[in-house]
Design a protein around this motif. Structure first.
Motif, PDB file in Angstrom:
ATOM      1  N   LYS A  84      -3.770  -2.799   9.925  1.00 29.25           N
ATOM      2  CA  LYS A  84      -4.034  -3.712   8.666  1.00 29.25           C
ATOM      3  C   LYS A  84      -4.238  -2.754   7.376  1.00 29.25           C
ATOM      4  O   LYS A  84      -3.639  -2.707   6.392  1.00 29.25           O
ATOM      5  N   VAL A  85      -5.133  -1.892   7.577  1.00 22.69           N
ATOM      6  CA  VAL A  85      -5.603  -0.762   6.516  1.00 22.69           C
ATOM      7  C   VAL A  85      -4.514  -0.268   6.127  1.00 22.69           C
ATOM      8  O   VAL A  85      -3.976   0.151   4.938  1.00 22.69           O
ATOM      9  N   VAL A  86      -3.918   0.456   7.163  1.00 23.21           N
ATOM     10  CA  VAL A  86      -2.596   1.433   6.943  1.00 23.21           C
ATOM     11  C   VAL A  86      -1.721   0.811   6.383  1.00 23.21           C
ATOM     12  O   VAL A  86      -0.901   1.190   5.253  1.00 23.21           O
ATOM     13  N   GLU A  87      -1.158  -0.524   6.799  1.00 20.04           N
ATOM     14  CA  GLU A  87      -0.016  -1.159   6.336  1.00 20.04           C
ATOM     15  C   GLU A  87      -0.470  -1.723   4.744  1.00 20.04           C
ATOM     16  O   GLU A  87       0.348  -1.491   3.790  1.00 20.04           O
ATOM     17  N   ALA A  88      -1.774  -2.050   4.312  1.00 14.44           N
ATOM     18  CA  ALA A  88      -2.147  -2.591   2.860  1.00 14.44           C
ATOM     19  C   ALA A  88      -1.983  -1.004   2.160  1.00 14.44           C
ATOM     20  O   ALA A  88      -1.392  -1.196   1.102  1.00 14.44           O
ATOM     21  N   ARG A  91       1.674  -0.327   1.712  1.00 13.15           N
ATOM     22  CA  ARG A  91       2.419  -1.343   0.662  1.00 13.15           C
ATOM     23  C   ARG A  91       2.140  -1.100  -0.769  1.00 13.15           C
ATOM     24  O   ARG A  91       2.973  -0.904  -1.225  1.00 13.15           O
ATOM     25  N   ASP A  92       0.763  -0.319  -0.767  1.00 14.27           N
ATOM     26  CA  ASP A  92       0.609  -0.399  -2.347  1.00 14.27           C
ATOM     27  C   ASP A  92       1.036   0.985  -2.725  1.00 14.27           C
ATOM     28  O   ASP A  92       1.387   1.256  -3.849  1.00 14.27           O
ATOM     29  N   ALA A  96       3.558   1.192  -5.782  1.00  9.39           N
ATOM     30  CA  ALA A  96       3.288   2.159  -6.662  1.00  9.39           C
ATOM     31  C   ALA A  96       4.458   3.295  -6.954  1.00  9.39           C
ATOM     32  O   ALA A  96       4.761   3.575  -8.120  1.00  9.39           O
ATOM     33  N   MET A  97       5.315   3.851  -5.766  1.00  8.82           N
ATOM     34  CA  MET A  97       6.186   4.882  -5.718  1.00  8.82           C
ATOM     35  C   MET A  97       7.323   4.206  -6.361  1.00  8.82           C
ATOM     36  O   MET A  97       7.980   4.882  -7.220  1.00  8.82           O
TER      37      MET A  97
END
Length: 374
Positions: A84-88, A91-92, A96-97
């Motif tokens: 979940k942390v990695v996915e969030a 995603r951010d 941003a990119m």
């Protein structure tokens, strides 16, 4: 089993060394260690102390199990939360990119939109210029002259940019079609006017001939009547001395002669009338033939003008299609080369985002002394 795993005791398990412990086969060391402690003794079940020792060893195994299982369960919970942390985070990062990519590309996007609008503006102006030479059937010479003046008034120059030559061709082609149509229309209108004039003149001549022939016939009849009266008077004077029988016979013959003369005069007048009518009909037929010939010539000229314009329009459409296909092939060729350069950068170890930016900067010639050959 690594040397680091062999050095870790059960009571030394922590959050820091959990990743090297809780792996495939990583817990066998603790099973072996506990086995070595509990299987090395052979308690005496016949004594209370022996039985208590067995219970103590079993409790020690349970304690060792808990000591290994609890931090393992904690580590497993952290692992479950990690996606979940990695996915969030990803995603951010991607958002941003993407925003950065759009921000970097925005000048090119704005330029492309302005370029498309500029090209559309020129193409619309050229199409409007060509439109003046279309749908010419039935247009008067005055309207054609107005269109020619309008097209001639279109100025050529730098404002057309790279479309100046195409605009010049469209203007020249439109003027050729319009001038040819104007010449054909002027000829047609002149021929119609001439046909009208000839028809009026023929009608006037026929009317004049009819009047003249009627007048001449009337004069001739009057002359003959007077001559007949004079002759009758002379004959009557000469025959008054004859006896009544000869006088009656003479008068009868004279009356018959008069009837024959009047009949002959009437036949002559009728022949003159028939000839005048034939002359009038012949004049109308000649005028109609001349009108039809002029109409055929005008129709042939208009049809030829339409055929020529259609050929020019087809050639212009083919040229536009050819240029568009050439631009598409060039864009596909450039994308292929850019993709090859991107894959080479990635294969060389460069991250894909950096590789994309590098290819973009090189393609935009923003990197000195570095270029892509297309």
């Amino acid at each position: 089993m690594s040397a680091q795993q062999q050095l870790i005791a059960i009571d030394e398990i922590s959050e820091e060394n959990a990743p090297v412990i809780y792996v495939a086969g990583g817990l066998h060391q603790f099973i072996d260690a506990v086995k070595a402690e509990v299987e090395g003794e052979v308690p005496d079940l016949t004594t209370r102390k022996g039985r208590e020792r067995i219970a103590s060893l079993a409790a020690k195994v349970s304690k060792s199990k808990t000591a290994v299982e609890k931090p393992g369960r904690d580590y497993l919970r952290r692992l479950k939360e990690m996606p979940k942390v990695v996915e969030a985070e990803l995603r951010d990062f991607v958002t941003a990119m993407d925003n950065l990519r759009d921000q970097v590309r925005q000048p090119l996007t704005d330029w492309q939109a302005a370029e498309d609008a500029r090209v559309d503006r020129h193409n619309n102006a050229i199409a409007h210029l060509k439109l003046n030479a279309e749908s010419l059937e039935g247009i008067t010479a005055e309207d054609l002259a107005d269109r020619i003046e309008k097209v001639e008034g279109v100025a050529l120059g730098k404002q057309w940019e790279e479309f100046e030559s195409e605009a010049a061709r469209a203007k020249d082609d439109s003027l050729k079609v319009l001038r040819a149509a104007l010449a054909a229309r002027q000829q047609y209108e002149a021929e119609q006017a001439e046909l009208g004039r000839l028809r009026r003149e023929a009608e006037e001549r026929a009317e004049q001939d009819r009047i003249r022939l009627a007048q001449e016939a009337a004069v001739e009849l009057e002359r003959q009547r007077v001559a007949q009266e004079q002759q009758a008077e002379r004959d009557a004077a000469a025959k008054r001395e004859q006896d009544l029988k000869d006088q009656a016979a003479a008068q009868e013959r004279e009356a018959e002669n008069q009837r024959l003369q009047l009949k002959l005069q009437a036949e002559q007048a009728e022949r003159a009338r028939v000839q005048a009518e034939a002359d009038r009909v012949a004049a109308e037929q000649r005028a109609e033939q001349e009108r039809q010939a002029a109409a055929q010539r005008a129709e042939h000229a208009a049809e030829q003008a339409r055929i020529d314009e259609r050929r020019r329009a087809d050639a212009a459409a083919a040229e536009i299609l050819r240029q568009q296909q050439a631009r598409e092939r060039d864009e596909a060729h450039r994308r292929s080369i850019n993709r090859a350069a991107l894959e080479a950068f990635i294969a060389g170890g460069m991250p894909e985002a950096c590789a994309k930016q590098a290819v973009t900067l090189i393609a935009q010639r923003k990197i000195p002394n570095v270029a892509i050959s297309y």
